[in-house]
Design a protein around this motif. Structure first.
Motif: not given
Length: 222
Positions: A9-10, A49-59, A61-66
């Protein structure tokens, strides 16, 4: 019970993962009919999860995807009739690596699984769906292969006992019946030796305990 890993999911858009889950569930149910029951497929929402990773490399965008993944998963559970099992993992349960459970809360997963299956065993009746059996042709092929393999299998599990001439076939049969041993057949006597064959190691061990070395001696005959 299934759980999509945090790393997936990251790195992958939520909509893509949901399509993959949809495909997997439909495939499983096409092969295993009993999985059509709502409680036969259980999926756990993804942990925070609070550790962004490409391509969701902003905080953000990561939270939104989860959040989107867990919401779409819930919608899919309604559409495909499976169960969402929430382990109630909260933000404060995540460790210093910002991805995995803190060691203090690792029991959350184990306890949640145990409690869920305890709930299933106490409230749900066994499935009444009868799975399709083999065709007559397939059953015949299966039985033929089994009968071919059986003698080879029995050769692995055997024991021998010496026997005197006093023992007749009938007396051997009666004695073995009294001992309640599982034998396919009583073997012929060869040079004052009986060779017993068994289907498995359990039957062999039982016979070894029930038949002492002098079981068929002159003294044992009555």
């Amino acid at each position: 019970m299934l759980l999509t890993g945090t790393n997936s999911v990251r790195c992958t858009p939520a909509s893509t993962i949901i399509i993959q889950i949809n495909t997997v569930i439909n495939f499983l149910r096409s092969r295993y009919l009993h999985l059509s029951d709502k409680h036969c497929i259980n999926i756990v929402p993804c942990f925070p999860c609070f550790k962004p990773f490409y391509p969701l490399n902003t905080y953000d965008s990561l939270l939104d995807n989860f959040a989107q993944y867990n919401a779409l998963l819930f919608d899919l559970s309604i559409a495909l009739n499976f169960t969402i099992v929430d382990f109630h993992v909260m933000d404060h349960h995540i460790g210093v690596d910002r991805m995995h459970l803190d060691f203090k809360y690792t029991s959350l997963v184990k306890n949640s699984i145990i409690h869920y299956f305890e709930y299933l065993s106490s409230t749900l009746a066994p499935s009444l769906i009868k799975l399709p059996g083999r065709s007559k042709e397939a059953e015949a092929r299966h039985n033929k292969r089994r009968h071919i393999k059986l003698p080879l299998k029995q050769q692995q599990f055997y024991l021998t006992r010496s026997i005197t001439s006093l023992w007749s076939f009938k007396s051997i049969k009666n004695y073995l019946h009294q001992q309640k041993l599982k034998l396919q057949k009583i073997p012929p006597i060869y040079r004052t030796t009986l060779r017993f064959q068994f289907n498995d190691h359990v039957d062999l061990q039982t016979a070894e305990g029930a038949l002492p070395q002098d079981a068929f001696s002159q003294q044992s005959y009555s």
